[in-house]
Design a protein around this motif. Structure first.
Motif, PDB file in Angstrom:
ATOM      1  N   GLU A 197      69.451  31.383  67.052  1.00  0.00           N
ATOM      2  CA  GLU A 197      69.343  32.839  67.077  1.00  0.00           C
ATOM      3  C   GLU A 197      69.296  33.334  68.508  1.00  0.00           C
ATOM      4  O   GLU A 197      68.823  32.645  69.407  1.00  0.00           O
ATOM      5  N   GLU A 198      69.862  34.515  68.675  1.00  0.00           N
ATOM      6  CA  GLU A 198      69.915  35.124  69.996  1.00  0.00           C
ATOM      7  C   GLU A 198      69.946  36.641  69.770  1.00  0.00           C
ATOM      8  O   GLU A 198      70.859  37.152  69.121  1.00  0.00           O
ATOM      9  N   GLY A 199      68.932  37.340  70.261  1.00  0.00           N
ATOM     10  CA  GLY A 199      68.859  38.774  70.019  1.00  0.00           C
ATOM     11  C   GLY A 199      68.771  39.047  68.531  1.00  0.00           C
ATOM     12  O   GLY A 199      67.973  38.445  67.824  1.00  0.00           O
ATOM     13  N   ASP A 200      69.629  39.920  68.026  1.00  0.00           N
ATOM     14  CA  ASP A 200      69.666  40.246  66.601  1.00  0.00           C
ATOM     15  C   ASP A 200      70.604  39.349  65.810  1.00  0.00           C
ATOM     16  O   ASP A 200      70.766  39.527  64.613  1.00  0.00           O
ATOM     17  N   SER A 201      71.249  38.405  66.478  1.00  0.00           N
ATOM     18  CA  SER A 201      72.247  37.559  65.818  1.00  0.00           C
ATOM     19  C   SER A 201      71.655  36.232  65.371  1.00  0.00           C
ATOM     20  O   SER A 201      70.843  35.639  66.065  1.00  0.00           O
ATOM     21  N   GLN A 202      72.104  35.781  64.220  1.00  0.00           N
ATOM     22  CA  GLN A 202      71.645  34.528  63.627  1.00  0.00           C
ATOM     23  C   GLN A 202      72.878  33.708  63.261  1.00  0.00           C
ATOM     24  O   GLN A 202      73.832  34.246  62.710  1.00  0.00           O
ATOM     25  N   TRP A 203      72.856  32.416  63.583  1.00  0.00           N
ATOM     26  CA  TRP A 203      73.949  31.510  63.232  1.00  0.00           C
ATOM     27  C   TRP A 203      73.405  30.362  62.399  1.00  0.00           C
ATOM     28  O   TRP A 203      72.329  29.836  62.675  1.00  0.00           O
ATOM     29  N   ALA A 204      74.186  29.955  61.416  1.00  0.00           N
ATOM     30  CA  ALA A 204      73.920  28.749  60.642  1.00  0.00           C
ATOM     31  C   ALA A 204      75.085  27.804  60.907  1.00  0.00           C
ATOM     32  O   ALA A 204      76.252  28.189  60.748  1.00  0.00           O
ATOM     33  N   PHE A 205      74.780  26.598  61.351  1.00  0.00           N
ATOM     34  CA  PHE A 205      75.796  25.589  61.648  1.00  0.00           C
ATOM     35  C   PHE A 205      75.693  24.475  60.619  1.00  0.00           C
ATOM     36  O   PHE A 205      74.596  23.980  60.334  1.00  0.00           O
ATOM     37  N   PHE A 206      76.826  24.077  60.085  1.00  0.00           N
ATOM     38  CA  PHE A 206      76.921  22.993  59.113  1.00  0.00           C
ATOM     39  C   PHE A 206      77.802  21.932  59.764  1.00  0.00           C
ATOM     40  O   PHE A 206      78.991  22.168  60.006  1.00  0.00           O
ATOM     41  N   CYS A 207      77.201  20.782  60.077  1.00  0.00           N
ATOM     42  CA  CYS A 207      77.905  19.814  60.918  1.00  0.00           C
ATOM     43  C   CYS A 207      77.991  18.421  60.296  1.00  0.00           C
ATOM     44  O   CYS A 207      77.068  17.972  59.608  1.00  0.00           O
ATOM     45  N   LEU A 208      79.088  17.773  60.573  1.00  0.00           N
ATOM     46  CA  LEU A 208      79.280  16.355  60.263  1.00  0.00           C
ATOM     47  C   LEU A 208      79.367  15.643  61.608  1.00  0.00           C
ATOM     48  O   LEU A 208      80.437  15.550  62.218  1.00  0.00           O
ATOM     49  N   ALA A 209      78.217  15.183  62.093  1.00  0.00           N
ATOM     50  CA  ALA A 209      78.150  14.574  63.420  1.00  0.00           C
ATOM     51  C   ALA A 209      79.030  13.334  63.531  1.00  0.00           C
ATOM     52  O   ALA A 209      79.641  13.099  64.584  1.00  0.00           O
ATOM     53  N   GLU A 210      79.133  12.575  62.444  1.00  0.00           N
ATOM     54  CA  GLU A 210      79.894  11.331  62.516  1.00  0.00           C
ATOM     55  C   GLU A 210      81.392  11.552  62.689  1.00  0.00           C
ATOM     56  O   GLU A 210      82.103  10.649  63.113  1.00  0.00           O
ATOM     57  N   VAL A 211      81.885  12.745  62.381  1.00  0.00           N
ATOM     58  CA  VAL A 211      83.304  13.036  62.628  1.00  0.00           C
ATOM     59  C   VAL A 211      83.482  14.107  63.702  1.00  0.00           C
ATOM     60  O   VAL A 211      84.603  14.430  64.085  1.00  0.00           O
ATOM     61  N   GLY A 212      82.395  14.679  64.178  1.00  0.00           N
ATOM     62  CA  GLY A 212      82.451  15.652  65.253  1.00  0.00           C
ATOM     63  C   GLY A 212      83.039  16.993  64.854  1.00  0.00           C
ATOM     64  O   GLY A 212      83.962  17.493  65.509  1.00  0.00           O
ATOM     65  N   VAL A 213      82.511  17.572  63.802  1.00  0.00           N
ATOM     66  CA  VAL A 213      82.988  18.880  63.367  1.00  0.00           C
ATOM     67  C   VAL A 213      81.816  19.736  62.890  1.00  0.00           C
ATOM     68  O   VAL A 213      80.870  19.217  62.296  1.00  0.00           O
ATOM     69  N   CYS A 214      81.866  21.016  63.213  1.00  0.00           N
ATOM     70  CA  CYS A 214      80.881  21.972  62.712  1.00  0.00           C
ATOM     71  C   CYS A 214      81.602  23.199  62.178  1.00  0.00           C
ATOM     72  O   CYS A 214      82.617  23.632  62.738  1.00  0.00           O
ATOM     73  N   GLU A 215      81.063  23.741  61.106  1.00  0.00           N
ATOM     74  CA  GLU A 215      81.478  25.031  60.589  1.00  0.00           C
ATOM     75  C   GLU A 215      80.272  25.939  60.737  1.00  0.00           C
ATOM     76  O   GLU A 215      79.131  25.459  60.728  1.00  0.00           O
ATOM     77  N   TYR A 216      80.495  27.220  60.898  1.00  0.00           N
ATOM     78  CA  TYR A 216      79.361  28.113  61.083  1.00  0.00           C
ATOM     79  C   TYR A 216      79.567  29.449  60.377  1.00  0.00           C
ATOM     80  O   TYR A 216      80.686  29.840  60.051  1.00  0.00           O
ATOM     81  N   THR A 217      78.463  30.115  60.162  1.00  0.00           N
ATOM     82  CA  THR A 217      78.422  31.475  59.644  1.00  0.00           C
ATOM     83  C   THR A 217      77.404  32.224  60.481  1.00  0.00           C
ATOM     84  O   THR A 217      76.336  31.674  60.806  1.00  0.00           O
ATOM     85  N   SER A 218      77.707  33.464  60.843  1.00  0.00           N
ATOM     86  CA  SER A 218      76.730  34.257  61.588  1.00  0.00           C
ATOM     87  C   SER A 218      76.658  35.659  61.023  1.00  0.00           C
ATOM     88  O   SER A 218      77.578  36.135  60.363  1.00  0.00           O
ATOM     89  N   TRP A 219      75.544  36.307  61.302  1.00  0.00           N
ATOM     90  CA  TRP A 219      75.295  37.663  60.846  1.00  0.00           C
ATOM     91  C   TRP A 219      74.285  38.315  61.763  1.00  0.00           C
ATOM     92  O   TRP A 219      73.627  37.643  62.561  1.00  0.00           O
ATOM     93  N   THR A 220      74.181  39.609  61.652  1.00  0.00           N
ATOM     94  CA  THR A 220      73.196  40.362  62.427  1.00  0.00           C
ATOM     95  C   THR A 220      72.030  40.668  61.519  1.00  0.00           C
ATOM     96  O   THR A 220      72.210  41.100  60.378  1.00  0.00           O
ATOM     97  N   ARG A 221      70.825  40.425  62.025  1.00  0.00           N
ATOM     98  CA  ARG A 221      69.618  40.697  61.230  1.00  0.00           C
ATOM     99  C   ARG A 221      69.303  42.165  61.222  1.00  0.00           C
ATOM    100  O   ARG A 221      69.635  42.922  62.051  1.00  0.00           O
TER     101      ARG A 221
END
Length: 141
Positions: free
Chosen positions: A117-141
């Motif tokens: 989180e940073e300021g009013d923004s929130q991020w959720a990261f969904f990661c597969l570390a073993e293959v080196g990939v992340c997907e994310y979703t963000s929104w403003t609180r």
């Protein structure tokens, strides 16, 4: 089969209805982190500036109408600890009706869950570390 002429008022109403349903979506793709920096991706606030130095295949889809963003990126597995050291474990509650289903789907597929989180923004990261990939979703609180 008989065709009937459609009146101009009907056509106008359909055009107005369709125009009212459009959303303002901006998509961006970057081959490298350097490309994303040149385009000022991080200054626009759609993704925090915490990606590993050699992140690649960065993709963002930003819905300007509702101030949300989704996307993904890749990174070398060796840089995973650097990324995860900047994130918090788990994902917060989100203002999406299907959030618990989305989170459960990622968990069932073996993704680890992270947040930032940073300021009013929130991020959720969904990661597969073993293959080196992340997907994310963000929104403003």
């Amino acid at each position: 089969m008989k065709c009937r002429a459609v009146g101009p008022i009907f056509v106008f109403c359909i055009a107005v209805a369709v125009a009212g349903c459009e959303t303002d979506v901006a998509q961006s793709r970057y081959a490298t982190l350097a490309d994303a920096r040149v385009d000022h991706l991080f200054e626009r606030g759609w993704l925090p500036d915490l990606l590993p130095p050699t992140a690649t295949d960065i993709h963002t889809v930003n819905n300007l109408d509702v101030d949300t963003s989704t996307g993904s990126f890749r990174f070398p597995r060796s840089e995973g600890p650097q990324l995860f050291g900047r994130l918090a474990r788990g994902v917060p509650e989100a203002p999406f009706s299907d959030w618990s289903i989305r989170v459960a789907s990622y968990e069932m597929r073996g993704f680890s869950l992270w947040s930032y989180e940073e300021g009013d923004s929130q991020w959720a990261f969904f990661c597969l570390a073993e293959v080196g990939v992340c997907e994310y979703t963000s929104w403003t609180r």
